[in-house]
Scaffold this active site. Structure first.
Site, PDB file in Angstrom:
ATOM      1  N   GLU A  48       6.749  -4.785  -5.824  1.00 12.31           N
ATOM      2  CA  GLU A  48       6.618  -3.445  -6.422  1.00 12.31           C
ATOM      3  C   GLU A  48       7.095  -3.447  -7.866  1.00 12.31           C
ATOM      4  O   GLU A  48       6.440  -2.903  -8.761  1.00 12.31           O
ATOM      5  CB  GLU A  48       7.429  -2.417  -5.615  1.00 12.31           C
ATOM      6  CG  GLU A  48       7.047  -2.262  -4.153  1.00 12.31           C
ATOM      7  CD  GLU A  48       5.674  -1.645  -3.913  1.00 12.31           C
ATOM      8  OE1 GLU A  48       5.022  -1.217  -4.887  1.00 12.31           O
ATOM      9  OE2 GLU A  48       5.259  -1.596  -2.747  1.00 12.31           O
ATOM     10  N   ASN A  52       4.789  -2.922 -11.269  1.00 12.29           N
ATOM     11  CA  ASN A  52       5.061  -1.854 -12.240  1.00 12.29           C
ATOM     12  C   ASN A  52       5.086  -2.401 -13.660  1.00 12.29           C
ATOM     13  O   ASN A  52       4.545  -1.788 -14.586  1.00 12.29           O
ATOM     14  CB  ASN A  52       6.401  -1.183 -11.948  1.00 12.29           C
ATOM     15  CG  ASN A  52       6.300  -0.137 -10.858  1.00 12.29           C
ATOM     16  OD1 ASN A  52       5.200   0.229 -10.431  1.00 12.29           O
ATOM     17  ND2 ASN A  52       7.437   0.360 -10.399  1.00 12.29           N
ATOM     18  N   ARG A 106      -3.739   4.054  -7.462  1.00 16.41           N
ATOM     19  CA  ARG A 106      -2.294   3.813  -7.446  1.00 16.41           C
ATOM     20  C   ARG A 106      -1.664   4.876  -6.561  1.00 16.41           C
ATOM     21  O   ARG A 106      -1.905   6.071  -6.714  1.00 16.41           O
ATOM     22  CB  ARG A 106      -1.701   3.899  -8.863  1.00 16.41           C
ATOM     23  CG  ARG A 106      -2.258   2.942  -9.871  1.00 16.41           C
ATOM     24  CD  ARG A 106      -2.342   1.498  -9.393  1.00 16.41           C
ATOM     25  NE  ARG A 106      -1.115   0.987  -8.799  1.00 16.41           N
ATOM     26  CZ  ARG A 106      -1.055  -0.110  -8.022  1.00 16.41           C
ATOM     27  NH1 ARG A 106      -2.140  -0.791  -7.762  1.00 16.41           N
ATOM     28  NH2 ARG A 106       0.111  -0.501  -7.547  1.00 16.41           N
TER      29      ARG A 106
END
Lengths: 144, 107
Positions: A48, A52, A106
């Site tokens: 994650e 990002n 997303r």
């Protein structure tokens, strides 16, 4: 408290490196004899944070992602993922579940997922300079 | 990455394999969408039994396909979700959008 082991890793912000980042961090933590579920949690959190940096930090241009990891007595681990990209103006907003500045596919769940698999997640950032996500938990027993 | 198990106007069943993350979903998405728009099935079944890892990009993948299926008046079933993924799926609240079946085949 001083770390009993640590590592630093840097790589280009290409999405193909997401798998590598997951493997590298979980590999570093293997000597702690984590359970399969703990490995999966670590891989998920790293995935994650790195995603990002790629999507938001560097907006799909190529920059460098910096990962460092630290092991402390008692199975405590700290993982830091940093980019020198766009930065986050409103961190509180960014961490709201389902909030995303990304495109249609997303989910806006990156930070929520990180928080659900790690004990602590801290984000520091300066717009146009850097973003650093610091995550910590115990291997061997997640505090509940 | 994926395999089309069944493809007709009633049902499009896709078996997903390997890791599902931002990188693999960016390749997977156009391929799956092409198949959906060609077949226009009433039900899209996403079978996760081959998936070894998934992060929230996989949730985004499901959400996006839900949107498309909704537009063509169809529904989604997500089946055989490994227990390691339940966490991510539950945090997402996806079970409110799609029919979810954990670890055993519905149809």
């Amino acid at each position: 408290m001083k770390a009993i082991n640590s590592m630093k890793l840097q790589f280009e912000s290409r999405s193909v490196n997401e798998s590598f980042a997951r493997m590298a961090v979980s590999g570093f933590l293997l000597p702690l004899d984590p359970t399969i579920e703990e490995i999966n949690d670590i891989k998920t959190a790293v995935s994650e944070a790195v995603t990002n940096s790629i999507i938001h930090g560097y907006k799909e241009k190529i920059g460098t992602i910096y990962i460092s990891a630290f092991i402390y007595e008692g199975g405590k681990i700290v993982i830091k993922v940093k980019d020198k990209g766009k930065g986050i103006a409103d961190i509180k907003k960014a961490m709201e579940p389902l909030f995303t500045t990304g495109d249609e596919d997303r989910s806006g769940l990156g930070f929520s997922v990180m928080s659900s698999v790690m004990d602590k997640v801290k984000v520091t950032s300066k717009p146009m300079l850097f973003t650093q996500v610091t995550m910590e938990r115990r291997i061997g027993s997640k505090s509940v | 990455m994926f395999e089309i198990i069944k493809s007709n106007e009633n049902e499009l069943k896709i078996l997903l394999t390997g890791e599902i993350d931002h990188h693999t979903t960016s390749e997977l998405r156009p391929l799956v969408d092409k198949e959906i728009l060609q077949t226009t099935p009433s039900i899209l079944i996403l079978d996760f039994s081959g998936v070894t890892f998934m992060d929230s990009s996989g949730v985004g993948l499901i959400m996006g396909r839900y949107r498309i299926m909704n537009e063509i008046g169809g529904i989604i079933h997500v089946v055989n979700i490994p227990s390691s993924l339940r966490h991510v799926m539950r945090v997402s609240g996806l079970n409110k959008l799609a029919q979810f079946d954990f670890e055993e085949e519905k149809i």
